[in-house]
Write a protein that holds these residues in place. Structure first.
Motif, PDB file in Angstrom:
ATOM      1  N   ALA A 102       0.833  -1.208   0.000  1.00 37.96           N
ATOM      2  CA  ALA A 102       0.000   0.000   0.000  1.00 37.96           C
ATOM      3  C   ALA A 102       0.865   1.254   0.000  1.00 37.96           C
ATOM      4  CB  ALA A 102      -0.937  -0.010   1.204  1.00 37.96           C
ATOM      5  N   GLN A 103       1.945   1.253   0.782  1.00 42.67           N
ATOM      6  CA  GLN A 103       2.836   2.415   0.820  1.00 42.67           C
ATOM      7  C   GLN A 103       3.483   2.656  -0.539  1.00 42.67           C
ATOM      8  OE1 GLN A 103       5.634   2.762   4.215  1.00 42.67           O
ATOM      9  NE2 GLN A 103       4.519   1.055   5.110  1.00 42.67           N
ATOM     10  N   ALA A 104       3.958   1.583  -1.163  1.00 46.80           N
ATOM     11  CA  ALA A 104       4.617   1.725  -2.456  1.00 46.80           C
ATOM     12  C   ALA A 104       3.639   2.228  -3.512  1.00 46.80           C
ATOM     13  CB  ALA A 104       5.223   0.387  -2.878  1.00 46.80           C
ATOM     14  N   SER A 105       2.453   1.644  -3.562  1.00 48.22           N
ATOM     15  CA  SER A 105       1.457   2.054  -4.547  1.00 48.22           C
ATOM     16  C   SER A 105       1.080   3.519  -4.368  1.00 48.22           C
ATOM     17  CB  SER A 105       0.218   1.160  -4.435  1.00 48.22           C
ATOM     18  OG  SER A 105      -0.756   1.508  -5.390  1.00 48.22           O
ATOM     19  N   ALA A 106       0.891   3.944  -3.120  1.00 46.69           N
ATOM     20  CA  ALA A 106       0.527   5.343  -2.846  1.00 46.69           C
ATOM     21  C   ALA A 106       1.655   6.288  -3.260  1.00 46.69           C
ATOM     22  CB  ALA A 106       0.196   5.517  -1.369  1.00 46.69           C
ATOM     23  N   TRP A 107       2.898   5.886  -3.027  1.00 51.77           N
ATOM     24  CA  TRP A 107       4.026   6.743  -3.396  1.00 51.77           C
ATOM     25  C   TRP A 107       4.103   6.947  -4.903  1.00 51.77           C
ATOM     26  CZ3 TRP A 107       7.295  10.403  -3.105  1.00 51.77           C
ATOM     27  CH2 TRP A 107       8.389  10.457  -3.968  1.00 51.77           C
ATOM     28  N   PHE A 108       3.950   5.873  -5.670  1.00 55.38           N
ATOM     29  CA  PHE A 108       4.022   6.004  -7.116  1.00 55.38           C
ATOM     30  C   PHE A 108       2.925   6.936  -7.636  1.00 55.38           C
ATOM     31  CE2 PHE A 108       5.891   1.565  -6.688  1.00 55.38           C
ATOM     32  CZ  PHE A 108       7.205   2.023  -6.756  1.00 55.38           C
ATOM     33  N   ARG A 109       1.734   6.879  -7.024  1.00 53.19           N
ATOM     34  CA  ARG A 109       0.662   7.786  -7.427  1.00 53.19           C
ATOM     35  C   ARG A 109       1.011   9.237  -7.047  1.00 53.19           C
ATOM     36  NH1 ARG A 109      -4.878   8.076  -8.768  1.00 53.19           N
ATOM     37  NH2 ARG A 109      -5.221  10.309  -9.105  1.00 53.19           N
ATOM     38  N   THR A 110       1.583   9.443  -5.874  1.00 52.63           N
ATOM     39  CA  THR A 110       1.986  10.786  -5.462  1.00 52.63           C
ATOM     40  C   THR A 110       3.025  11.359  -6.415  1.00 52.63           C
ATOM     41  OG1 THR A 110       1.505  10.376  -3.126  1.00 52.63           O
ATOM     42  CG2 THR A 110       3.078  12.128  -3.617  1.00 52.63           C
ATOM     43  N   LEU A 111       4.020  10.556  -6.766  1.00 50.23           N
ATOM     44  CA  LEU A 111       5.051  11.004  -7.696  1.00 50.23           C
ATOM     45  C   LEU A 111       4.452  11.335  -9.053  1.00 50.23           C
ATOM     46  CD1 LEU A 111       8.052  11.502  -8.253  1.00 50.23           C
ATOM     47  CD2 LEU A 111       8.268   9.065  -8.830  1.00 50.23           C
ATOM     48  N   ARG A 112       3.518  10.519  -9.498  1.00 47.42           N
ATOM     49  CA  ARG A 112       2.833  10.784 -10.762  1.00 47.42           C
ATOM     50  C   ARG A 112       2.141  12.138 -10.729  1.00 47.42           C
ATOM     51  NH1 ARG A 112      -2.425  12.401 -11.954  1.00 47.42           N
ATOM     52  NH2 ARG A 112      -2.894  11.867 -14.125  1.00 47.42           N
ATOM     53  N   ASP A 113       1.427  12.418  -9.658  1.00 48.30           N
ATOM     54  CA  ASP A 113       0.691  13.678  -9.548  1.00 48.30           C
ATOM     55  C   ASP A 113       1.641  14.873  -9.571  1.00 48.30           C
ATOM     56  OD1 ASP A 113      -1.583  12.129  -9.370  1.00 48.30           O
ATOM     57  OD2 ASP A 113      -1.863  12.435  -7.207  1.00 48.30           O
ATOM     58  N   GLU A 114       2.788  14.755  -8.900  1.00 45.35           N
ATOM     59  CA  GLU A 114       3.759  15.848  -8.865  1.00 45.35           C
ATOM     60  C   GLU A 114       4.339  16.110 -10.260  1.00 45.35           C
ATOM     61  OE1 GLU A 114       6.671  14.726  -6.006  1.00 45.35           O
ATOM     62  OE2 GLU A 114       5.363  15.077  -4.276  1.00 45.35           O
ATOM     63  N   ILE A 115       4.641  15.051 -10.987  1.00 45.25           N
ATOM     64  CA  ILE A 115       5.233  15.205 -12.311  1.00 45.25           C
ATOM     65  C   ILE A 115       4.224  15.780 -13.294  1.00 45.25           C
ATOM     66  CG2 ILE A 115       6.162  13.931 -14.278  1.00 45.25           C
ATOM     67  CD1 ILE A 115       7.501  12.058 -12.209  1.00 45.25           C
ATOM     68  N   VAL A 116       2.992  15.284 -13.271  1.00 49.97           N
ATOM     69  CA  VAL A 116       1.957  15.805 -14.163  1.00 49.97           C
ATOM     70  C   VAL A 116       1.760  17.297 -13.927  1.00 49.97           C
ATOM     71  CG1 VAL A 116      -0.540  15.767 -14.594  1.00 49.97           C
ATOM     72  CG2 VAL A 116       0.763  13.632 -14.600  1.00 49.97           C
ATOM     73  N   ALA A 117       1.692  17.705 -12.660  1.00 54.38           N
ATOM     74  CA  ALA A 117       1.517  19.126 -12.341  1.00 54.38           C
ATOM     75  C   ALA A 117       2.709  19.948 -12.824  1.00 54.38           C
ATOM     76  CB  ALA A 117       1.316  19.307 -10.842  1.00 54.38           C
ATOM     77  N   ALA A 118       3.927  19.438 -12.646  1.00 56.95           N
ATOM     78  CA  ALA A 118       5.122  20.165 -13.062  1.00 56.95           C
ATOM     79  C   ALA A 118       5.190  20.305 -14.577  1.00 56.95           C
ATOM     80  CB  ALA A 118       6.372  19.457 -12.546  1.00 56.95           C
ATOM     81  N   PHE A 119       4.791  19.269 -15.303  1.00 54.10           N
ATOM     82  CA  PHE A 119       4.837  19.328 -16.769  1.00 54.10           C
ATOM     83  C   PHE A 119       3.777  20.282 -17.322  1.00 54.10           C
ATOM     84  CE2 PHE A 119       7.072  15.038 -17.862  1.00 54.10           C
ATOM     85  CZ  PHE A 119       8.213  15.507 -17.237  1.00 54.10           C
ATOM     86  N   GLU A 120       2.598  20.311 -16.722  1.00 56.42           N
ATOM     87  CA  GLU A 120       1.582  21.259 -17.179  1.00 56.42           C
ATOM     88  C   GLU A 120       2.000  22.694 -16.844  1.00 56.42           C
ATOM     89  OE1 GLU A 120      -2.273  19.980 -15.782  1.00 56.42           O
ATOM     90  OE2 GLU A 120      -2.439  18.509 -17.412  1.00 56.42           O
ATOM     91  N   ALA A 121       2.670  22.889 -15.717  1.00 53.42           N
ATOM     92  CA  ALA A 121       3.192  24.219 -15.383  1.00 53.42           C
ATOM     93  C   ALA A 121       4.264  24.642 -16.379  1.00 53.42           C
ATOM     94  CB  ALA A 121       3.757  24.224 -13.963  1.00 53.42           C
ATOM     95  N   LEU A 122       5.071  23.700 -16.842  1.00 59.96           N
ATOM     96  CA  LEU A 122       6.088  23.993 -17.853  1.00 59.96           C
ATOM     97  C   LEU A 122       5.428  24.434 -19.156  1.00 59.96           C
ATOM     98  CD1 LEU A 122       9.219  23.778 -17.908  1.00 59.96           C
ATOM     99  CD2 LEU A 122       8.931  21.553 -19.004  1.00 59.96           C
ATOM    100  N   GLU A 123       4.338  23.799 -19.505  1.00 55.41           N
ATOM    101  CA  GLU A 123       3.583  24.212 -20.692  1.00 55.41           C
ATOM    102  C   GLU A 123       3.057  25.642 -20.522  1.00 55.41           C
ATOM    103  OE1 GLU A 123       2.399  22.627 -23.718  1.00 55.41           O
ATOM    104  OE2 GLU A 123       4.147  21.357 -23.384  1.00 55.41           O
ATOM    105  N   ASP A 124       2.518  25.958 -19.363  1.00 57.12           N
ATOM    106  CA  ASP A 124       1.963  27.294 -19.112  1.00 57.12           C
ATOM    107  C   ASP A 124       3.033  28.372 -19.152  1.00 57.12           C
ATOM    108  OD1 ASP A 124      -0.574  26.229 -18.799  1.00 57.12           O
ATOM    109  OD2 ASP A 124      -0.407  26.087 -16.611  1.00 57.12           O
ATOM    110  N   ALA A 125       4.251  28.025 -18.745  1.00 54.48           N
ATOM    111  CA  ALA A 125       5.331  29.012 -18.642  1.00 54.48           C
ATOM    112  C   ALA A 125       6.011  29.292 -19.972  1.00 54.48           C
ATOM    113  CB  ALA A 125       6.372  28.529 -17.626  1.00 54.48           C
ATOM    114  N   GLN A 126       5.665  28.550 -21.008  1.00 55.44           N
ATOM    115  CA  GLN A 126       6.305  28.729 -22.316  1.00 55.44           C
ATOM    116  C   GLN A 126       5.762  29.993 -22.979  1.00 55.44           C
ATOM    117  OE1 GLN A 126       8.742  27.065 -23.381  1.00 55.44           O
ATOM    118  NE2 GLN A 126       8.905  27.329 -25.581  1.00 55.44           N
TER     119      GLN A 126
END
Length: 298
Positions: free
Chosen positions: A11-35
């Motif tokens: 459960a800990q591992a699965s939750a971590w991978f989802r958290t990391l996914r959410d952080e990366i998706v948010a960072a990539f969309e912010a990169l798109e906005d900043a262009q």
């Protein structure tokens, strides 16, 4: 730690991978906005399309699933996928044989259950001066053993020594607190793993990689795996921000498409994760998400 059911650890591992996914998706969309400059600055900012994936077991039963998040045609990213999944079931005979050959687990024949969770990311960029990149981390469990794997590697078609140095230095900084022996070992492993034998060359400028990682200390191994994931954004974003506004030529784009051909060859012929995903019945679109939107061969 013995390979019992490990419910809390899974459960800990699965939750971590989802958290990391959410952080990366948010960072990539912010990169798109900043262009705000560059050849595609007037295009709409890219956004991820999110699709739920499901895996069916041998008897058609539900066997887990995940999220496939893909952005196409953005300002910065031509195609990027960030997938996360948690699946379970029983390994087929071919997968059992491969597991026994690699891991020496004779008990797999009597109890071929498995559980796996992880995140997988591949980004193909609009600007040929901005490198493509790959990252994945995962936990795998059977009743007979558990282990972690993954890493990240940079794949530029136009190489800049300072970008390569930054990518590697960042990964080393995140790994060194776990022991200074990890970075050189995982770097060498990546150099060997991301090599294309029939081309006689690496597919990029390397990074870090590990598989079958199990010291017996689950908490320590999980912490190392988390920091491999945490290193990704600090290693990749500054390189992208530095190169995304550089003007490119048709020759640059042609070089990018040829280099993408190398990437496709590697993933279809050699990548262990691609083979495992297809052999165990995972969503084929999610497994093949890593392929570039366009490529060419000479």
């Amino acid at each position: 730690m013995a390979a019992d059911e490990m419910i809390d650890e899974k459960a800990q591992a699965s939750a971590w991978f989802r958290t990391l996914r959410d952080e990366i998706v948010a960072a990539f969309e912010a990169l798109e906005d900043a262009q705000v400059s560059g050849p595609l600055a007037d295009s709409p900012a890219g956004r991820f399309e999110v699709t739920e994936t499901r895996r069916k077991g041998a008897e058609g039963e539900d066997a887990g699933g995940g999220l496939m998040s893909v952005m196409r045609g953005g300002r910065v990213f031509e195609k990027v996928g960030v997938n996360v999944s948690t699946v379970h079931g029983t390994l087929g005979e071919k997968a059992q044989a491969a597991m026994m050959a690699r891991k020496g687990l004779p008990g797999m024949k009597d109890d071929p259950r498995f559980w796996a969770s992880g995140i997988s990311l591949v980004a193909h960029m609009q600007n040929p001066h901005t490198p493509a990149v790959h990252m994945n981390t995962r936990m795998f469990w059977t009743p007979h053993a558990w282990w972690f794997g993954g890493g990240s590697d940079l794949n530029p078609c136009i190489e800049y020594d300072e970008d390569t140095a930054h990518f590697h230095a960042t990964q080393k900084a995140f790994l060194d607190p776990h022991g200074e022996e990890h970075y050189p070992r995982l770097k060498e492993w990546a150099d060997d793993y991301f090599y294309i034998p029939h081309r006689g060359r690496a597919r990029g400028v390397g990074g870090i990689f590990m598989d079958d990682h199990c010291t017996g200390d689950w908490a320590a191994d999980f912490a190392l795996t988390q920091d491999i994931g945490r290193a990704f954004l600090p290693a990749f974003l500054p390189v992208t921000e530095k190169r995304r506004d550089i003007a490119w030529t048709e020759a640059d784009k042609d070089a990018q498409l040829v280099h993408r051909g190398l990437y496709a060859e590697y993933n279809l012929v050699y990548d262990r994760g691609t083979k495992f995903g297809l052999e165990t019945g995972h969503d084929a679109n999610a497994v093949l998400m890593s392929l570039p939107p366009m490529a060419k061969w000479i």
